[in-house]
Write an enzyme that holds these catalytic residues in place. Structure first.
Site: not given
Lengths: 327, 742
Positions: B467, B702-703, B706
């Site tokens: 998602g 980097k993502g 979280e």
């Protein structure tokens, strides 16, 4: 889901008859959940949706008759309800979600079963579900549980918002059963658990709720419905308060307060309400009343907060109803 | 630094299919002659099954079988065969292997029938008797029994220490020390866990599984049941949320496979919502944070001690007490993480595992110190800001946290936060802030790319899109590399027939999968250039890949863009149908090991508290995020919004209530397990402070999975303190806890 028979009667007498050995279903918003969880195991469903009980009309004594099969949405947005009984509209809209209110009926709202998680979990003991098996809520999860009128066998609460307002308005329930029609005062409709928590109302086997009757006075000028819950919507009340009042100047002539989320029925204390008769409208009056109402409260490890919270909510609701301290 | 496709706010490419119901989720796949399994869950937390009577259930027409520990089936003997990519050290739970019950709601039998309704009905007719052993599920009553976790696993590091905390703390002018607690929480994605095992023969299966890694499920099934990988295909093209719940193969996969192999039929097993509370969860964690500082706010001593729950059979560990040593430059740091084995299922990585827990305590403690010092909490963070990573003795590959503080605080109006006068009657406003940090993880990833002569490009990787927008960014990166429109690119994932990818977790996917896509496309580029060089009178005969660009379906020389050829022409001239390339991308460890790689965030929150009854409303959140390059600002923003909502949920709502006398989570439905509803979520503003990071990977990514969450719970708790003067050190901050007796 266990197999069951489905019956769709077209008149009250047939419905009543069938109801002596089956479960009535109207909106089904609570019953279907309970069947999926295996808490309710009806062998027969008697569908009440074809009995023509869905109307809302004014009565000869100036009151309002709410058909048992009128939906919560229809009722909450009915012009007469909004104008003359705004507290009822407010209370209904404080509960559930639009989707649920579109399906849920007035009669069904009265007959909702508790939201105690132990009641829903068939692998846990619960005296209401399996009499004699025990009540883990007393020492466990009891945020939603009673502080008034509970017993050693059960501390569950009635989850309705609508009923709290109906209790404040002194509504009457009309029922029809195998022995004909009768009326039940709202105060007498729901039962306290005692040692039979599985019996929740004074309905006899086969009796169908046909209407809720509202008296002429809807307290449209001085009312408040105040609900404390853990999120902004779609949560059951920790404490809710329906307050209505009659004022003369700054003098309180009459005040009624019904509490939700604190007992197996919407809670009123008529003796305590005498402290709201012919009193000045101020925080002291409201506080004294709240203290008297909550005097007999008994708490459990998980719900001690509810006494001071209920006190604050009562003072808040009465202040709002009497327009005290409003900016 | 947006380019033609990268950095552009493309719509999610699968959005339309999802809205129209055309995206098929696991339990929705149609398989012929399908049987349906319903799981029976244990009523007790600890003990053993003494009797299991299936007679009544089996008498129901349409009920095929009841499988349990009494079923004689063959699976692998050793624990190693049940390990998966996310297994903590220990002995993985094996369903039906013994009559022993190790946790409440343990799957103890599977009823298989012609329909799901029948299976569910028959499950109620199975009679189970138990011999009950005493259980212990009470973390707080067992803190003294804590132990160090044994072993390590991917992405988990040992808490580091430096200096001498105790000595420095004792000498500090200002000392604060507090305990914090948060409850267990369950992932509860909207889509419940399900597996469909399509039985072909006793050796070959096609499996639809709700998972964050098809390769992980395939590995588990083949190892446990002694099957060969080439005969077991696992698919998971769409995942209806997971948040970590799909990082490990869950028991419905084992049970559906077992049933299919035993009955030689195709079988579907889908868990119920209550059963979603029967496996991994964020562990309940107790923490102590002590801070010692000088009067001017220089912190010289940090103590962060965390104790989390685990099961009796696996040592679940996560990075709870590792962040303080990275974020702050104090000279003396003591960090410790311990676990208490209890009679529950093993906890499981749940969005920002460890970080959400640890930063909640650490960043609340920072606020408490700021209060003690009468210092602005933002100034306290700046005063103790780590320019380099003191825990590793390395520089950060990039760290734009200061810029996040600056932009976030300006946008929020941090300096004028106490000048409001329009607060309604009975309500109190307050503001709080916190820092967030997460690792920039990456895993080796393989990719395949096929460019056809009509310039349709297909990219294949066995990753997952839970998602987050993985499909979308794969297309963007491929389109960018080959100079094609995104509509010409088809991204395929969630299929074990595709090249290897690690489980989708840890905020590592955009960086890992994105880099693999880029590398595969570069190989296609090189092949195109080589073929172009062979064309008649080609201007590309001796051209190097660095001398050319791919744009608008054309290959051009950089020094003279007029020297060009269409890609279609290359295929036509060279008479080739398609170009196929595969690659393996691995992070450049040689370069990376000299750096610490992290994402950062600055979170600012304004709450309104109805002090009469203790109700908190989060009115406004501003979050500034530094996470390298942003591939798609639209899907990136959505990810951060989701993270912020998670943070609000953790701060104010979520709690899996463990009834310690019954040993079970009792509020196992959405009526009583609260997450925010729309009415709880108001203004959220996301700011991206882009970093130009050449160390993390060539894309500079980097993502984001979280970092949107980690700072939020503390910022909310700190804002509640600012509004009320009351510190609630136990999450969630519900009215009962905040309610102050007058």
């Amino acid at each position: 889901m266990r197999p069951f028979k489905y019956n769709r009667p077209l008149d009250l007498a047939t419905a009543s008859n069938a109801g002596t050995s089956g479960s009535f279903i109207a909106g089904g918003t609570n019953l279907l959940d309970l069947m999926k969880c295996d808490v309710e195991q009806p062998s027969q469903l008697v569908d009440l949706n074809h009995l023509g009980l869905g109307s809302i009309s004014e009565t000869a004594d100036g009151g309002l008759e709410l058909g048992a099969l009128a939906t919560n949405t229809t009722t909450a947005y009915h012009p007469i309800v909004q104008e003359r009984y705004p507290i009822l509209s407010r209370a209904i809209l404080a509960g559930a979600s639009p989707q649920l209110r579109n399906k849920a009926t007035n009669g069904g709202n009265l007959l909702q079963r508790t939201r105690c998680p132990y009641f829903f979990d068939t692998d846990s003991p619960c005296n209401k579900r399996v009499p004699g098996s025990g009540c883990p809520a007393k020492e466990g999860y009891s945020k939603l549980h009673a502080i008034l009128g509970a017993s050693d066998s059960c501390i569950a609460t009635h989850p309705s918002d609508m009923c709290v307002a109906l209790r404040a308005l002194d509504a009457t329930i009309r029922v029809s059963g195998p022995h004909g029609e009768r009326r039940i005062e709202f105060a007498d409709f729901h039962r306290l658990p005692g040692d039979q928590p599985e019996i929740e109302t004074s309905l006899e086997k086969g009796e169908v709720i046909t209407a809720i009757l509202l008296p002429a006075d809807g307290f449209a000028d001085n009312f408040a419905y105040f609900k404390v819950r853990e999120r902004a919507s779609y949560a059951f009340a920790l404490v809710s308060v329906a307050a209505v009042a009659r004022l003369e100047g700054n003098q309180l002539k009459e005040g009624r307060v019904a509490l939700g989320g604190v007992a197996a029925k919407p809670w009123r204390d008529l003796e305590a309400e005498s402290l709201l008769c012919d009193q000045p409208c101020n925080a002291e009056t409201f506080g004294n009343f709240a203290d008297a109402l909550l005097q007999s409260a008994k708490t459990y490890p998980g719900n001690r907060f509810k006494v001071p919270m209920a006190r604050a909510a009562i003072v808040r609701a009465l202040s709002e109803a009497t327009h005290l301290n409003q900016l | 630094m947006p380019t033609k496709h990268i950095g552009q706010p493309y719509d999610r490419s699968d959005a339309r299919d999802k809205v129209l119901g055309r995206a098929t989720y696991t339990a929705e796949h149609l398989v012929p002659d399908l049987l349906h399994g319903h799981v029976i869950s244990s009523k007790i937390a600890c003990g053993r099954i003494t009797h299991l009577n299936t007679d009544h259930a089996l008498k129901i027409p349409g009920v095929i079988a009841v499988l349990s520990h009494k079923t004689d089936f063959k699976t692998a003997r050793f624990d190693l065969s049940y390990k998966d990519m996310d297994s903590p050290p220990g002995s993985p739970f094996r369903p039906f292997s013994t009559p022993e019950v190790k946790f409440a709601m343990q799957p103890i039998a599977l009823v298989v029938a012609e329909s799901t309704e029948l299976a569910r009905y028959a499950a109620r007719l199975v009679e189970v008797t138990y011999e009950v052993d005493p259980h212990n599920t009470d973390l707080m009553g067992s803190l003294s029994e804590s132990k160090a976790g044994k072993g390590l696993r991917a992405g988990v590091e040992s808490p580091s220490n430096r200096g001498d905390f105790r000595a420095a703390y004792n000498k500090s002018e200002v000392q604060t020390s507090s305990d914090y607690l948060h409850p267990s929480q369950h992932h509860n994605p909207m889509e419940m866990h399900a597996s469909i095992v399509h039985y072909h023969d006793e050796k070959s299966l096609t499996i639809y599984d709700k998972t964050q890694g098809v390769k992980n499920s395939q590995h588990y099934v083949t190892m446990a049941f002694g099957l060969r990988k080439k005969n077991v295909r696992v698919l998971s093209p769409f995942v209806g949320g997971a948040f970590g719940s799909g990082l490990r193969p869950q028991y419905q996969l084992f049970l559906a496979t077992l049933a299919a192999l035993e009955l030689k039929r195709s079988v579907k097993v889908q868990l119920t919502r209550p059963q979603m509370f029967s496996f991994g969860h964020r562990p309940k964690t107790h923490q102590t944070v002590s801070l010692g500082a000088s009067r001017d706010g220089k912190i010289n001593a940090i103590f962060h001690h965390a104790v989390g729950e685990t099961s009796r059979f696996e040592d679940y560990i996560e990075n709870v007490a590792t962040w303080a040593a990275k974020l702050y430059d104090a000279e003396n740091v003591e960090q410790q993480y311990r676990i208490v084995p209890l009679d529950t299922y093993t906890p499981l990585d749940m969005r920002a595992p460890g970080g959400a827990s640890g930063l909640y305590a650490l960043e609340c403690a920072m606020d408490e110190l700021a209060t003690e010092l009468k210092m602005d909490p933002l100034d306290l963070r700046l005063k103790n800001y780590s320019e380099e990573d003191p825990s590793a003795g390395k520089p950060f590959s990039s760290k734009a946290l200061k810029e996040c503080f600056a932009q976030g605080s300006t946008r929020f109006g941090w300096d004028s936060r106490h000048q409001r006068t329009d607060t309604p009657y009975g309500k109190h406003r307050g503001s709080g802030m916190a820092t967030g940090i997460w690792d920039a993880l990456q895993f080796p990833t393989r990719a395949a790319a096929t460019l056809a002569s009509d310039l349709k490009l297909e990219i294949r990787i066995a990753t997952a899109d839970i998602g987050t927008g993985t499909y979308t960014i794969m297309k963007q990166i491929a389109a960018e590399e080959l100079g094609l429109p995104t509509e010409s690119v088809d991204a395929k994932l969630g299929d074990t027939d595709f090249p290897f990818a690690f489980i989708q977790g840890g905020s590592a996917t955009a960086a890992s999968v994105g880099s693999a896509v880029r590398k595969a496309c570069r190989k296609v580029q090189k092949q195109l250039l080589k073929e172009a060089g062979k064309m008649k009178n080609s201007p590309f005969q001796h051209a190097d890949i660095d001398d050319v660009v791919f744009e608008d379906g054309l290959l051009k020389r950089k020094d003279d863009p007029q020297m060009q050829t269409s890609l279609k022409q290359i295929f036509a001239d060279r008479d080739i149908d398609q170009i196929d390339k595969k690659c393996t991308w691995t992070p450049n460890l040689l370069k990376q090991r000299k750096y610490s790689m992290n994402t950062h965030s600055a979170v600012f929150v304004e709450v309104e508290v109805d002090a009469d009854v203790g109700f908190v409303s989060v009115e406004r959140v501003v979050v500034a995020v530094a996470a390298g390059r942003i591939l798609n600002p639209k899907t990136a923003r959505s990810q951060i919004l989701g993270g912020v909502v998670w943070g609000i949920s953790m701060a104010l709502h979520e709690e899996s209530y463990m009834d310690n006398s019954l040993g079970r989570f009792i509020n196992h439905d959405f009526a009583n397990y609260h997450i925010p509803v729309n009415a709880d979520i108001k203004d959220i503003e996301v700011i991206f402070v882009e970093e130009d990071d050449t160390v993390v990977n060539p894309l500079g990514v980097k993502g984001l999975g979280e970092i949107g969450l980690v700072g939020v719970p503390a910022a909310v708790a700190n804002a509640v303190f600012d509004a009320t003067g009351k510190r609630v050190r136990e999450l969630p901050i519900t009215p009962d806890k905040l309610f102050a007796e007058p």
